[in-house]
Enzyme design. Structure first.
Site, PDB file in Angstrom:
ATOM      1  N   VAL A  64       0.823  -1.216   0.000  1.00  0.00           N
ATOM      2  CA  VAL A  64       0.000   0.000   0.000  1.00  0.00           C
ATOM      3  C   VAL A  64       0.858   1.268   0.000  1.00  0.00           C
ATOM      4  CG1 VAL A  64      -1.916  -1.180   1.158  1.00  0.00           C
ATOM      5  CG2 VAL A  64      -0.315   0.176   2.513  1.00  0.00           C
ATOM      6  N   SER A 141      -6.361   4.622  15.262  1.00  0.00           N
ATOM      7  CA  SER A 141      -5.693   4.176  16.484  1.00  0.00           C
ATOM      8  C   SER A 141      -6.053   5.125  17.624  1.00  0.00           C
ATOM      9  CB  SER A 141      -4.173   4.224  16.266  1.00  0.00           C
ATOM     10  OG  SER A 141      -3.477   4.185  17.484  1.00  0.00           O
ATOM     11  N   TYR A 154       3.612   8.069  13.895  1.00  0.00           N
ATOM     12  CA  TYR A 154       2.507   7.102  13.871  1.00  0.00           C
ATOM     13  C   TYR A 154       1.180   7.797  14.216  1.00  0.00           C
ATOM     14  CZ  TYR A 154      -0.190   2.895  15.077  1.00  0.00           C
ATOM     15  OH  TYR A 154      -1.151   1.912  15.154  1.00  0.00           O
ATOM     16  N   ALA A 156       0.443  10.938  14.031  1.00  0.00           N
ATOM     17  CA  ALA A 156       0.063  11.898  12.988  1.00  0.00           C
ATOM     18  C   ALA A 156      -0.585  11.163  11.818  1.00  0.00           C
ATOM     19  CB  ALA A 156       1.299  12.667  12.515  1.00  0.00           C
ATOM     20  N   SER A 157      -0.022  10.010  11.468  1.00  0.00           N
ATOM     21  CA  SER A 157      -0.595   9.251  10.339  1.00  0.00           C
ATOM     22  C   SER A 157      -2.010   8.785  10.676  1.00  0.00           C
ATOM     23  CB  SER A 157       0.291   8.047   9.988  1.00  0.00           C
ATOM     24  OG  SER A 157       0.211   7.021  10.965  1.00  0.00           O
ATOM     25  N   LYS A 158      -2.219   8.362  11.916  1.00  0.00           N
ATOM     26  CA  LYS A 158      -3.538   7.846  12.305  1.00  0.00           C
ATOM     27  C   LYS A 158      -4.553   8.979  12.508  1.00  0.00           C
ATOM     28  CE  LYS A 158      -2.587   3.451  12.201  1.00  0.00           C
ATOM     29  NZ  LYS A 158      -3.265   2.544  11.253  1.00  0.00           N
TER      30      LYS A 158
END
Ligand SMILES: NC(=O)c1ccc[n+]([C@@H]2O[C@H](COP(=O)([O-])OP(=O)(O)OC[C@H]3O[C@@H](n4cnc5c(N)ncnc54)[C@H](O)[C@@H]3O)[C@@H](O)[C@H]2O)c1
Length: 249
Positions: A64, A141, A154, A156-158
């Site tokens: 992905v 998350s 992590y 920030a991505s979630k």
């Protein structure tokens, strides 16, 4: 319950943990499954298990984090099953390290896989999902809701996954598409087993994200994904649901 009879679901991250548990749950409920991951061996094990549960299941290698893989994956799914009803974006990676030590390379890798990968799959799947008035479930998350020490990239991505999901929910609601996010926390999977902490972590910072009750297995997330993605979740749109045993309540 056969809530996914005659429904086609595409699940990323299906070789392990929450993705595998979701595949098995939807297989038990009658779905046809297009299962994607980068790990060939784990993916084949999930496919085998789903077939033994009576489902039609196909495995497909898809990274992905590689934009070029995404459209080809959706095309392969619609060619194999004739369409798509449910997209579950589970694939993700976790790195825990001090923010001052996080390189641009790490930051971009986490954002690319966890957020951009989710965006690209949603985008590529939209025509098929709109045709069947389907729905999207994105895995965010608890780190998107409450600060995760050593997890800036992590989290920030979630957080991005939550915002993306809400935007899709509003933009496409009138065309019959739903999009929801699940925020797991303290779920026992290979990811939580291997997420190394930095040297000499400040454990007082970690107290606030320790499980309130006890960690539970990925099937506890899969059951919530199945509810939201099924007709039982028909009026649930743009929602984010914590599945963390009450840790952030
Ligand atoms: N376990 C938890 O407590 C927890 C908490 C919050 C969020 N999550 C999220 O749930 C999701 C699943 O995590 P898990 O705990 O089951 O971990 P896991 O490591 O068991 O599963 C993650 C899967 O994603 C796959 N993957 C990784 N990079 C990929 C890529 N580039 N392309 C395709 N597949 C890729 C892995 O091969 C693996 O099969 C992740 O998005 C994770 O961030 C987990």
């Amino acid at each position: 319950m056969q809530r996914f009879e005659k429904k086609v679901a595409l699940i990323t991250g299906a070789a392990s943990g929450i993705g595998r548990a979701t595949a098995e749950r939807l297989a038990r409920e009658g779905a046809s499954l297009f299962l994607c991951d980068v790990q060939q061996e784990g993916l084949q094990a999930t496919v085998k298990q789903c077939r033994e549960l009576g489902a039609e299941a196909e495995g497909h290698i898809c990274d992905v984090g590689q934009a070029a893989d995404i459209q080809a994956t959706i095309d392969a799914c619609t060619e194999r099953f004739g369409g798509l009803d449910v997209l579950v974006n589970v694939a993700g990676i976790l790195t825990l390290e001090r923010t001052e030590k996080t390189t641009l390379e790490t930051w971009e890798r986490i954002l690319r896989i966890n957020l951009t990968g989710t965006f690209l799959l949603c985008q590529a799947a939209l025509p098929s999902l709109l045709e069947r008035k389907g729905n999207i479930v994105n895995i965010s998350s608890t780190s998107a809701i409450s600060g995760l020490p050593y997890g800036a990239a992590y989290g920030a991505s979630k957080g991005g996954v939550l915002a993306l999901t809400r935007a899709l929910a509003v933009e496409y609601a009138k065309r019959g598409l739903r999009a929801n996010a699940i925020c797991p926390g303290s779920v026992k999977t290979p990811m939580t087993g291997r997420s190394g902490l930095p040297d000499d972590p400040d454990v007082s910072l970690l107290q606030r994200v320790l499980p309130l009750d006890k960690p539970r297995g990925p099937e506890t997330v899969a059951s919530v994904i199945a509810m939201v993605a099924s007709a039982d979740g028909a009026h649930v749109n743009g929602e984010s649901i914590r599945v963390d045993g009450g840790t952030l309540a």
